[in-house]
Enzyme design. Structure first.
Site, PDB file in Angstrom:
ATOM      1  N   LYS A 257       0.872  -1.180   0.000  1.00 51.33           N
ATOM      2  CA  LYS A 257       0.000   0.000   0.000  1.00 51.33           C
ATOM      3  C   LYS A 257       0.901   1.219   0.000  1.00 51.33           C
ATOM      4  O   LYS A 257       1.796   1.332   0.844  1.00 51.33           O
ATOM      5  CB  LYS A 257      -0.906  -0.009   1.243  1.00 51.33           C
ATOM      6  CG  LYS A 257      -1.593   1.357   1.506  1.00 51.33           C
ATOM      7  CD  LYS A 257      -2.532   1.324   2.710  1.00 51.33           C
ATOM      8  CE  LYS A 257      -3.023   2.728   3.073  1.00 51.33           C
ATOM      9  NZ  LYS A 257      -3.951   2.757   4.219  1.00 51.33           N
ATOM     10  N   ASP A 262      -2.386  10.312   3.482  1.00 55.52           N
ATOM     11  CA  ASP A 262      -3.778   9.926   3.677  1.00 55.52           C
ATOM     12  C   ASP A 262      -4.485  10.967   4.540  1.00 55.52           C
ATOM     13  O   ASP A 262      -4.448  10.904   5.767  1.00 55.52           O
ATOM     14  CB  ASP A 262      -3.855   8.539   4.343  1.00 55.52           C
ATOM     15  CG  ASP A 262      -5.292   8.078   4.520  1.00 55.52           C
ATOM     16  OD1 ASP A 262      -6.204   8.712   3.929  1.00 55.52           O
ATOM     17  OD2 ASP A 262      -5.506   7.074   5.237  1.00 55.52           O
ATOM     18  N   LYS A 269      -9.951  13.162   7.837  1.00 57.38           N
ATOM     19  CA  LYS A 269      -9.528  12.807   9.193  1.00 57.38           C
ATOM     20  C   LYS A 269      -9.499  14.050  10.082  1.00 57.38           C
ATOM     21  O   LYS A 269      -9.455  15.174   9.576  1.00 57.38           O
ATOM     22  CB  LYS A 269      -8.096  12.241   9.156  1.00 57.38           C
ATOM     23  CG  LYS A 269      -7.954  10.883   8.517  1.00 57.38           C
ATOM     24  CD  LYS A 269      -6.505  10.416   8.551  1.00 57.38           C
ATOM     25  CE  LYS A 269      -6.316   9.053   7.919  1.00 57.38           C
ATOM     26  NZ  LYS A 269      -6.962   7.941   8.614  1.00 57.38           N
ATOM     27  N   ASP A 280       1.784   6.640   5.305  1.00 60.65           N
ATOM     28  CA  ASP A 280       0.797   5.654   4.865  1.00 60.65           C
ATOM     29  C   ASP A 280       1.235   4.909   3.595  1.00 60.65           C
ATOM     30  O   ASP A 280       0.473   4.139   3.036  1.00 60.65           O
ATOM     31  CB  ASP A 280      -0.553   6.358   4.654  1.00 60.65           C
ATOM     32  CG  ASP A 280      -1.735   5.437   4.900  1.00 60.65           C
ATOM     33  OD1 ASP A 280      -1.561   4.436   5.618  1.00 60.65           O
ATOM     34  OD2 ASP A 280      -2.817   5.720   4.355  1.00 60.65           O
ATOM     35  N   ASP A 339     -11.877   7.299   3.495  1.00 64.24           N
ATOM     36  CA  ASP A 339     -10.681   7.081   4.316  1.00 64.24           C
ATOM     37  C   ASP A 339     -10.285   5.598   4.353  1.00 64.24           C
ATOM     38  O   ASP A 339      -9.189   5.255   4.795  1.00 64.24           O
ATOM     39  CB  ASP A 339     -10.935   7.617   5.731  1.00 64.24           C
ATOM     40  CG  ASP A 339      -9.653   7.781   6.528  1.00 64.24           C
ATOM     41  OD1 ASP A 339      -8.568   7.714   5.920  1.00 64.24           O
ATOM     42  OD2 ASP A 339      -9.741   7.974   7.754  1.00 64.24           O
ATOM     43  N   GLU A 341      -9.191   3.852   2.057  1.00 67.24           N
ATOM     44  CA  GLU A 341      -8.679   3.937   0.683  1.00 67.24           C
ATOM     45  C   GLU A 341      -7.638   2.871   0.368  1.00 67.24           C
ATOM     46  O   GLU A 341      -7.499   2.446  -0.770  1.00 67.24           O
ATOM     47  CB  GLU A 341      -8.101   5.333   0.417  1.00 67.24           C
ATOM     48  CG  GLU A 341      -6.659   5.557   0.912  1.00 67.24           C
ATOM     49  CD  GLU A 341      -6.476   5.396   2.409  1.00 67.24           C
ATOM     50  OE1 GLU A 341      -7.451   5.600   3.151  1.00 67.24           O
ATOM     51  OE2 GLU A 341      -5.362   5.053   2.851  1.00 67.24           O
ATOM     52  N   ARG A 343      -7.468  -0.266   0.999  1.00 68.35           N
ATOM     53  CA  ARG A 343      -8.032  -1.498   0.457  1.00 68.35           C
ATOM     54  C   ARG A 343      -8.437  -1.325  -1.005  1.00 68.35           C
ATOM     55  O   ARG A 343      -8.359  -2.280  -1.791  1.00 68.35           O
ATOM     56  CB  ARG A 343      -9.211  -1.967   1.331  1.00 68.35           C
ATOM     57  CG  ARG A 343     -10.294  -0.943   1.493  1.00 68.35           C
ATOM     58  CD  ARG A 343     -11.217  -1.236   2.674  1.00 68.35           C
ATOM     59  NE  ARG A 343     -10.628  -0.872   3.960  1.00 68.35           N
ATOM     60  CZ  ARG A 343     -11.239  -1.016   5.133  1.00 68.35           C
ATOM     61  NH1 ARG A 343     -12.456  -1.534   5.194  1.00 68.35           N
ATOM     62  NH2 ARG A 343     -10.651  -0.653   6.253  1.00 68.35           N
TER      63      ARG A 343
HETATM   64  N1  BES Z   1      -4.111   4.839   6.904  1.00 66.95           N
HETATM   65  C1  BES Z   1      -5.223   4.556   7.724  1.00 66.95           C
HETATM   66  C2  BES Z   1      -4.914   3.579   8.854  1.00 66.95           C
HETATM   67  C3  BES Z   1      -3.869   3.993   9.865  1.00 66.95           C
HETATM   68  C4  BES Z   1      -4.258   4.420  11.114  1.00 66.95           C
HETATM   69  C5  BES Z   1      -2.531   3.852   9.610  1.00 66.95           C
HETATM   70  C6  BES Z   1      -3.314   4.746  12.057  1.00 66.95           C
HETATM   71  C7  BES Z   1      -1.566   4.180  10.549  1.00 66.95           C
HETATM   72  C8  BES Z   1      -1.970   4.623  11.782  1.00 66.95           C
HETATM   73  C9  BES Z   1      -6.350   3.967   6.888  1.00 66.95           C
HETATM   74  O1  BES Z   1      -6.409   4.359   5.575  1.00 66.95           O
HETATM   75  C10 BES Z   1      -7.650   4.352   7.536  1.00 66.95           C
HETATM   76  O2  BES Z   1      -7.901   5.522   7.610  1.00 66.95           O
HETATM   77  N2  BES Z   1      -8.414   3.366   7.973  1.00 66.95           N
HETATM   78  C11 BES Z   1      -9.660   3.590   8.606  1.00 66.95           C
HETATM   79  C12 BES Z   1     -10.677   2.671   7.984  1.00 66.95           C
HETATM   80  C13 BES Z   1     -12.098   2.985   8.338  1.00 66.95           C
HETATM   81  C14 BES Z   1     -12.514   4.316   7.757  1.00 66.95           C
HETATM   82  C15 BES Z   1     -12.994   1.893   7.828  1.00 66.95           C
HETATM   83  C16 BES Z   1      -9.494   3.259  10.093  1.00 66.95           C
HETATM   84  O3  BES Z   1      -8.772   2.328  10.428  1.00 66.95           O
HETATM   85  O4  BES Z   1     -10.075   3.967  10.903  1.00 66.95           O
HETATM   86 ZN    ZN Z   2      -4.565   4.912   4.725  1.00 69.72          ZN
HETATM   87 ZN    ZN Z   3      -7.454   6.184   5.275  1.00 71.67          ZN
END
Ligand code: BES
Ligand code: ZN
Ligand code: ZN
Length: 501
Positions: A257, A262, A269, A280, A339, A341, A343
């Protein structure tokens, strides 16, 4: 850092003597070639009650020639590679170039090659800083050098182990560099450019970059939709090591990824800690670093890598909640949260990886906050459709002390992720529980099946490593081989997995 191995010759500017607990007399060779007064000072330090050799204890002896550090590593029988590596790393972090840059480590009685190499590796890994954007005084003192001293019988084995650790560390440090680069400097196409530059002088390496136009031709809308809101357009980068070797056999494909920033996109966010989201793309950084490590250690097998690069930004051109994405696989994704993204881009990467007829696929992704809730910064989350692959990854992680912890791929999560009313899959689960498992259940939809010789269909062996908790250290203490920022996690573990048959 220059690394060498020798007998107990020079004393260096800084001499480190790692010592087991209960050693109340200078071991053989500890004082070899020290002058008389230095030798007496060291012997008295060993004999004194203020140093017992407990893990983490240290005592500095100042002599005219060099600073001598007695460093406790605890009970001999309890010493592990992790303790050795961590002690080496912590010791290195405490050194100052004021006394010169020549470090000598004296491994006296009782040390085996594995622990000696791990101790030196800790120093090598910790010899890293990301200061290219800081004004600094000219470093007139130059780089560190490290001389590992041991008895003759161990010298050859130690020399090759330490050199290998050094070569692998070039990959770890490259991954950290990429992870630490701010998003205005390292965006998708810049990552591609760096990969191309890296491949230039390497005969057995091929890098290919699919730009925005090519992604459109191929129908890779997982990547396109996520990246189209940014002025920096997405791309996919292919890494091929030894492309002409083992032509007819199936080889691994490692997918990363690579969200260079992000922001969350339209589902933006909160501001707190958003700067960390430059990291990210660490999954892709690990892929790049792994290829560097494999190349540096002279790996002769063929292996493929794919990195899915995009910047997730809100803008008039950004994708939105409610949109439907036509992915490369032909399956559609209902976007419920922009967010989620990672996946979406991996959907295209995994499908492409499946087309390369791999022996197995491993993807690496800073995918979910949920895995950080589950495992903190201590372990990478490991999801897999294949027990043997999962066990191999765990073993490799345990071997180099980059733990991967098995998490279940439960059918209930797959069901959640495939229950969209308007598309084939949805990019968010039905609630917040089990977020990391939901994400894994989503990714599984994009790993192809294949037929074995008897015509039996099964999914390609695949593992997903959620490195959201292990990719970065911001004021954390977990990974002492790093001071701050990107860790380069999983380069060493995957290097071990791939090179150990
Ligand atoms: N890049 C983030 C996940 C992340 C969180 C990485 C903390 C490093 C540290 C990812 O893209 C994300 O935002 N995931 C969301 C998914 C949700 C919206 C379904 C999450 O984990 O909250
Ligand atoms: Zn991310
Ligand atoms: Zn994200």
């Amino acid at each position: 850092m220059k690394v060498t191995t020798s007998g107990f010759l020079e004393t260096g500017n800084i001499m480190v003597i790692p010592v087991f607990e209960g050693c109340n007399k200078a071991p053989n060779n500890a004082t070899t070639n020290l002058n008389r007064s230095a030798s007496i000072a060291v012997k008295s330090a060993f004999a004194s009650d203020s140093f017992t050799g407990k893990l983490g204890e240290s005592l500095s002896v100042w002599t005219k020639e060099c600073q001598i550090i007695l460093l406790g590593v605890g009970e001999k029988n309890d010493l592990t590679t992790k303790k050795s590596r961590d002690t080496g790393a912590k010791c290195f972090a405490s050194l100052s170039k004021n006394h010169g840059t020549k470090i000598v480590i004296r491994y006296t009685t009782g040390w085996n090659v594995k622990n000696m190499a791990a101790f030196a590796e800790g120093m090598i890994l910790r010899d890293y800083s990301f200061d290219k954007y800081q004004k600094k005084e000219d470093d007139k003192k130059g780089p560190w050098s490290l001389m590992c001293q041991t008895i003759e019988r161990h010298q050859d084995a130690l020399n090759s182990a330490v050199n290998r650790a050094y070569e692998i560390a070039t990959g770890v440090h490259l991954a950290r560099d990429l992870g630490n680069e701010p998003a205005n400097k390292l965006y998708p196409e810049e990552f591609g450019k760096r990969a191309l530059e890296w491949s230039k002088d390497k005969q057995n390496v091929e890098v290919e970059v699919w730009n925005y136009a090519r992604l459109k031709e191929e129908g890779m809308y997982g990547l396109i939709e996520v990246g189209k809101g940014s002025i920096h357009k997405p791309c996919m980068v292919f890494f091929r090591l030894n492309p002409s070797a083992n032509k007819d056999s199936e080889v691994p494909c490692i997918v990363g990824k690579g969200i260079t920033f992000d922001s969350g996109g339209i589902s933006i966010k909160g501001s707190a800690g958003m700067d960390e989201m430059k990291l990210d793309m660490h999954g892709s950084a690990t892929v790049f670093g792994l290829f560097q490590a494999l190349h540096a250690t002279g790996y002769e097998g063929r292996i493929n890598g794919i990195t899915c690069m995009a910047e997730n930004m809100p803008s008039a051109e950004a994708y939105r909640p409610g949109d439907v994405i036509n992915t490369y696989s032909g399956k559609t994704i209902e976007v419920l949260n922009t967010d989620a993204e990672g996946r979406n881009v991996l959907a295209d990467g995994l499908w492409k990886a499946s087309e390369l007829k791999p022996s197995y696929i491993i993807d690496l992704a800073t995918l979910t906050g949920s895995i950080v809730v589950a495992l903190g910064h201590e372990a990478t989350g490991l999801f897999s459709n294949n027990k043997a692959l999962s066990e191999k990854i765990q073993t490799a992680g345990d071997e180099v002390d980059e733990i991967s912890w098995p998490m279940p791929l439960l059918p209930a999560f797959e069901k959640q992720m495939t229950s969209s009313k308007i598309a084939d899959v949805r990019n968010q689960g039905k609630g917040r529980w089990g977020g990391a498992s939901q994400a894994a259940g989503f990714l599984k939809q994009f790993v192809q099946e294949r037929e074995d010789k008897e015509g039996k269909k099964s999914q390609i062996p695949w593992a997903h490593l959620d490195i959201a908790g292990t990719a970065g250290i911001w004021g954390g203490e977990t990974n002492v081989t790093v001071g701050h920022g990107a860790t380069g996690v999983q380069v060493r573990a995957l290097h071990y997995l791939i090179t150990q048959k």
